[in-house]
Motif scaffolding. Structure first.
Motif, PDB file in Angstrom:
ATOM      1  N   GLY A 181      -3.901   1.910  -7.470  1.00  0.00           N
ATOM      2  CA  GLY A 181      -4.302   1.947  -6.063  1.00  0.00           C
ATOM      3  C   GLY A 181      -4.805   0.569  -5.661  1.00  0.00           C
ATOM      4  N   ILE A 236     -10.192   2.863   1.115  1.00  0.00           N
ATOM      5  CA  ILE A 236     -10.567   3.351  -0.222  1.00  0.00           C
ATOM      6  C   ILE A 236     -10.171   4.819  -0.367  1.00  0.00           C
ATOM      7  N   LYS A 273       0.834  -1.197   0.000  1.00  0.00           N
ATOM      8  CA  LYS A 273       0.000   0.000   0.000  1.00  0.00           C
ATOM      9  C   LYS A 273       0.876   1.258   0.000  1.00  0.00           C
ATOM     10  N   ALA A 274       1.883   1.266   0.857  1.00  0.00           N
ATOM     11  CA  ALA A 274       2.755   2.440   0.932  1.00  0.00           C
ATOM     12  C   ALA A 274       3.427   2.699  -0.418  1.00  0.00           C
ATOM     13  N   THR A 326       2.127   1.942  -3.371  1.00  0.00           N
ATOM     14  CA  THR A 326       1.139   2.487  -4.303  1.00  0.00           C
ATOM     15  C   THR A 326       0.817   3.933  -3.960  1.00  0.00           C
ATOM     16  N   LEU A 327       1.184   4.377  -2.750  1.00  0.00           N
ATOM     17  CA  LEU A 327       0.992   5.785  -2.406  1.00  0.00           C
ATOM     18  C   LEU A 327       2.207   6.608  -2.829  1.00  0.00           C
ATOM     19  N   GLY A 328       3.173   5.955  -3.456  1.00  0.00           N
ATOM     20  CA  GLY A 328       4.298   6.691  -4.024  1.00  0.00           C
ATOM     21  C   GLY A 328       5.514   6.784  -3.120  1.00  0.00           C
ATOM     22  N   GLY A 329       5.524   6.076  -2.004  1.00  0.00           N
ATOM     23  CA  GLY A 329       6.664   6.178  -1.108  1.00  0.00           C
ATOM     24  C   GLY A 329       7.898   5.476  -1.671  1.00  0.00           C
ATOM     25  N   ILE A 382      -6.553   9.069  -3.001  1.00  0.00           N
ATOM     26  CA  ILE A 382      -5.931  10.388  -2.917  1.00  0.00           C
ATOM     27  C   ILE A 382      -4.856  10.581  -3.982  1.00  0.00           C
ATOM     28  N   ARG A 383      -4.216   9.511  -4.419  1.00  0.00           N
ATOM     29  CA  ARG A 383      -3.196   9.641  -5.462  1.00  0.00           C
ATOM     30  C   ARG A 383      -3.813   9.625  -6.856  1.00  0.00           C
ATOM     31  N   ARG A 437       8.282   6.551   7.616  1.00  0.00           N
ATOM     32  CA  ARG A 437       6.909   6.881   8.006  1.00  0.00           C
ATOM     33  C   ARG A 437       6.053   5.660   8.332  1.00  0.00           C
ATOM     34  N   GLN A 472      -7.875   6.387   1.146  1.00  0.00           N
ATOM     35  CA  GLN A 472      -6.421   6.463   1.085  1.00  0.00           C
ATOM     36  C   GLN A 472      -5.922   6.117  -0.319  1.00  0.00           C
ATOM     37  N   ALA A 473      -6.574   5.098  -0.938  1.00  0.00           N
ATOM     38  CA  ALA A 473      -6.141   4.692  -2.276  1.00  0.00           C
ATOM     39  C   ALA A 473      -6.492   5.751  -3.315  1.00  0.00           C
ATOM     40  N   LEU A 525      -0.940  10.615   3.824  1.00  0.00           N
ATOM     41  CA  LEU A 525       0.378  10.012   3.598  1.00  0.00           C
ATOM     42  C   LEU A 525       0.749  10.018   2.110  1.00  0.00           C
ATOM     43  N   GLY A 526      -0.249   9.766   1.267  1.00  0.00           N
ATOM     44  CA  GLY A 526      -0.003   9.755  -0.176  1.00  0.00           C
ATOM     45  C   GLY A 526       0.610  11.059  -0.660  1.00  0.00           C
TER      46      GLY A 526
END
Lengths: 276, 267
Positions: free
Chosen positions: B81, B160, A171-172, A174-177, B165-166, A185, B162-163, B101-102
Motif C-alpha cells: 500500500g 491511509i 495508487k490504483a 496498489t488497490l489491485g486494479g 482496505i486491501r 474507474r 484507502q491504502a 475502490l480497492g
C-alpha cells in the motif's frame, strides 16, 4: 484602492458595462441605417428594424410559398441534426482514442503520429474528396465536421490523460486494479469533464465546417439559406440568421457548461471559481 | 517480534544506477514483520529511489528485494500500500467511494472484472467495511464528501484508509505529512501510531523531519553516501549509513544529538 488593477466594478455596474458595447453597436447601426435609408429608401445593405421583423415573420412563421415549409425551422432542424450527429460522433471517437492513446503505450506508438498528421490536414482542402466519396447528401457534411474536430479532441483528451498525476495510477495499481479497471474507474470519469471542455472549444470550428459544407452543397440548412439569399443581397434575412446561429451556439455552450457543473461537481469545486 | 521468524522484507546487495549515475549501492538489509522503519537522509540521496524499488515502479540494476522470501512483483500490487504526499486520492470519488475502490477492483464478481464496480449485497458489504475504516481514521462524518471538500489532513487520513482496505503486507509512506500544519501533523502521528499497533502493519516511511522519524519509527535508517569522489560525485551511491533501533519515543533525544553530531562531522 487607487491602482487600476485593484479596482473592481460592482455587480450592477459589471452588468451595465457588459451591456454597453452591445447598446453602442445597436445605436450605431440604427443611425447609419436611417441615414442610408433616408437617402435611398430601397437600400438593401443596412435594412431597418421593420424589414428585419418582416423577414423573420416570413422565414419563421409563414409557410414558404414554394414548398409550404417553415424555412427557418426546417433550416435549423437540418443544421442542428448534422451538427449534433457529427459532434456526438467526434466526442465519442475522441474520448476512446484519446484515452487509449494516453494510457496504453502500445496504442500510442502506432496511433499518435497518425492523429498528429491527420490533424494537420486542412479539412476544407479535402471537402471535394468527401463529396466525391460520400456523395452530396448528409454523410459528407457530417464527415467533414468529424474530420475537422476529432483530431483536436483526441489530442486534447490524450494530453489531459497524460497529465493525470502518476501517483493516482500507482495508487490504483496498489488497490489491485488491472489496466481495464483503472481506465474505466480512474481515468475515464476524470476525462469526462475535460471532454465537455474540449467539445465546447471545438464547437466554433464545427459550426464553421457545417456552414461551409452547407454553402457548397445542400438543399436546406442555416448555412445554405444564408448563401442562397446572398444572391439577392437579402441582408434582412442574413443578419437575423447570423444572430440566430450565434444564439444557438451560445445556448449549446451554456448548456454544456451547466451539464458539466451538475454532473461533475468535484471537477468544478477543485477548479475553484473558474467556471467560465 | 522474535528474530527467528523469517523477515518480511529482505534486501540483498541492491544497486540502482541510471547510466553512470550510481544512486544506491550494496544495500543489504532485512526487516521483520511489524517494524516501522523511518527513512531519512538529504535530498537526492536515494530515499525516493529506494521507495520506488520497494513499490515496484523501478527495477534494481543489481541485487533483489524479497517479500516473504519471494522476489517482488515488478509492478505495483496489493501487497504494497502507498500514501504519497499528495495526489493519493481520486478527486472524482467521494471519501467512501475512494475507500471502496480497492474492493471493487479485486473481488471476483463479474461486474468487478468487467466494470470495476460492485452491485447489490456485495456493494453493501464493501461499503460497510469501508465505513469501518473511515470510522477508524475519523472520517465517518465526511464519507460523502469529495476530496476537494476535505482539508489536507483529512485527505491524508483518507489516503491511509484507502491504502489499508486491501490489507497490504507492507505500507509505504512517502513524506505523508510533509504538507500539513504542525498541529494536524501531531494528530496524524497519533493516528499512524494507533493504526500501526492495532493492525500490526509493517511500515516504511520517508520523512524530511528527523524528529518525526524518531517519534514514529521502531527503527530509523539514514541514507547517505559512504564514499565521496569530489571530481565525480555521481560515481558512488548511497547506502544506509545508520540503522538505529528505536524503542519508540525513548532515547529519541540522545540519538538525535548523536546523529546531528555525526552529520556535522561529515559535513
Amino acid at each position: 484602492m487607487t491602482r487600476l488593477i485593484n479596482r473592481q466594478p460592482s455587480r450592477y455596474s459589471r452588468l451595465m458595462l457588459g451591456l454597453l458595447p452591445f447598446i453602442v453597436l445597436f445605436v450605431i447601426y440604427l443611425v447609419t441605417s436611417d441615414a442610408r435609408l433616408a437617402e435611398n429608401p430601397s437600400d438593401k445593405l443596412l435594412p431597418s428594424l421593420g424589414s428585419f421583423a418582416d423577414a423573420i415573420v416570413r422565414m419563421g412563421f409563414e409557410p414558404s410559398k414554394r414548398t409550404g415549409e417553415y424555412l427557418l425551422w426546417q433550416d435549423t432542424f437540418a443544421s442542428l441534426q448534422r451538427l449534433g450527429i457529427a459532434v456526438g460522433l467526434s466526442a465519442m471517437i475522441g474520448l476512446v482514442i484519446g484515452v487509449f492513446n494516453g494510457m496504453i503505450p502500445y496504442v500510442r506508438s502506432p496511433l499518435s503520429p497518425l492523429v498528429t498528421a491527420l490533424s494537420l490536414i486542412p479539412p476544407m482542402a479535402i471537402l471535394p474528396i468527401l463529396f466525391i466519396t460520400f456523395g452530396l447528401g448528409e454523410l459528407s457534411k457530417v464527415v467533414l465536421i468529424v474530420i475537422g474536430i476529432t483530431p483536436v479532441i483526441i489530442r486534447d483528451i490524450q494530453l489531459r490523460t497524460d497529465a493525470l498525476p502518476s501517483e493516482q495510477l500507482i495508487k490504483a495499481q496498489t488497490l489491485g486494479g488491472n489496466s481495464w479497471q483503472i481506465i474505466l474507474r480512474v481515468v475515464l470519469p476524470q476525462t469526462m469533464p475535460r471532454l465537455i471542455d474540449a467539445v465546447r472549444l471545438t464547437l466554433g470550428s464545427a459550426w464553421l465546417f457545417l456552414i461551409a459544407a452547407e454553402a457548397i452543397a445542400a438543399t436546406e440548412g442555416l448555412g445554405y439559406r444564408i448563401f442562397l439569399v446572398r444572391r439577392y443581397l437579402a441582408m434582412d434575412v442574413i443578419l437575423p440568421y447570423v444572430f440566430w446561429i450565434t444564439t444557438l451556439a451560445f445556448a449549446m455552450d451554456w448548456s454544456l457548461k451547466r451539464i458539466s457543473i451538475l454532473a461533475f461537481p468535484w471537477y468544478h469545486s477543485a477548479q475553484g471559481a473558474r467556471n467560465d | 517480534m522474535t528474530k527467528h521468524e523469517p523477515p518480511i522484507i529482505q534486501i540483498k546487495n541492491l544497486w540502482k544506477e541510471y547510466g553512470d549515475n550510481v544512486v544506491l549501492e550494496r544495500v543489504n538489509l532485512s526487516v521483520q514483520a511489524g517494524e516501522f522503519v523511518s527513512i531519512v537522509g538529504a535530498s537526492g540521496c536515494g530515499k525516493t529511489t529506494f521507495l520506488n524499488l520497494l513499490l515496484g515502479i523501478e527495477e534494481p540494476s543489481q541485487g533483489e528485494i524479497l517479500l516473504d522470501g519471494q522476489p517482488l512483483d515488478p509492478e505495483p500490487s496489493v501487497e504494497r500500500g502507498i500514501v504519497f504526499q499528495k495526489y493519493s486520492v481520486f478527486p472524482h470519488l467521494t471519501a467512501v467511494e475512494n475507500v471502496m475502490l480497492g474492493q471493487e477492483f479485486t473481488q471476483s464478481a463479474v461486474s468487478s472484472c468487467l466494470l470495476g464496480r460492485l452491485f447489490g449485497t456485495a456493494r453493501r458489504a464493501a461499503k460497510e467495511e469501508a465505513m469501518d475504516i473511515l470510522e477508524k481514521v475519523g472520517l465517518a462524518a465526511a464519507a460523502d464528501k469529495y476530496p476537494s471538500e476535505l482539508s489536507g489532513g483529512m485527505q491524508q487520513r483518507l489516503a491511509i484508509a484507502q491504502a489499508l482496505i486491501r490489507k497490504p503486507r507492507i505500507l509505504l509512506l512517502d513524506e505523508p505529512f510533509g504538507a500539513l500544519d504542525p498541529g494536524i501533523r501531531k494528530d496524524m502521528h497519533r493516528l499512524t501510531r494507533e493504526l500501526w499497533t492495532e493492525q500490526k502493519l509493517t511500515v516504511f516511511m520517508i520523512t524530511h523531519d528527523l524528529s518525526e522519524g524518531f517519534e514514529l519509527g521502531s527503527r530509523l535508517w539514514v541514507f547517505d553516501k559512504t564514499r565521496h569522489d569530489l571530481q565525480a560525485p555521481e560515481r558512488f551511491g548511497a547506502n544506509v549509513t545508520f540503522d538505529i533501533p528505536l524503542s519508540t519515543g525513548q532515547e529519541h533525544h540522545e540519538h538525535l544529538a548523536k546523529l546531528q553530531a555525526a552529520k556535522s562531522h561529515t559535513a
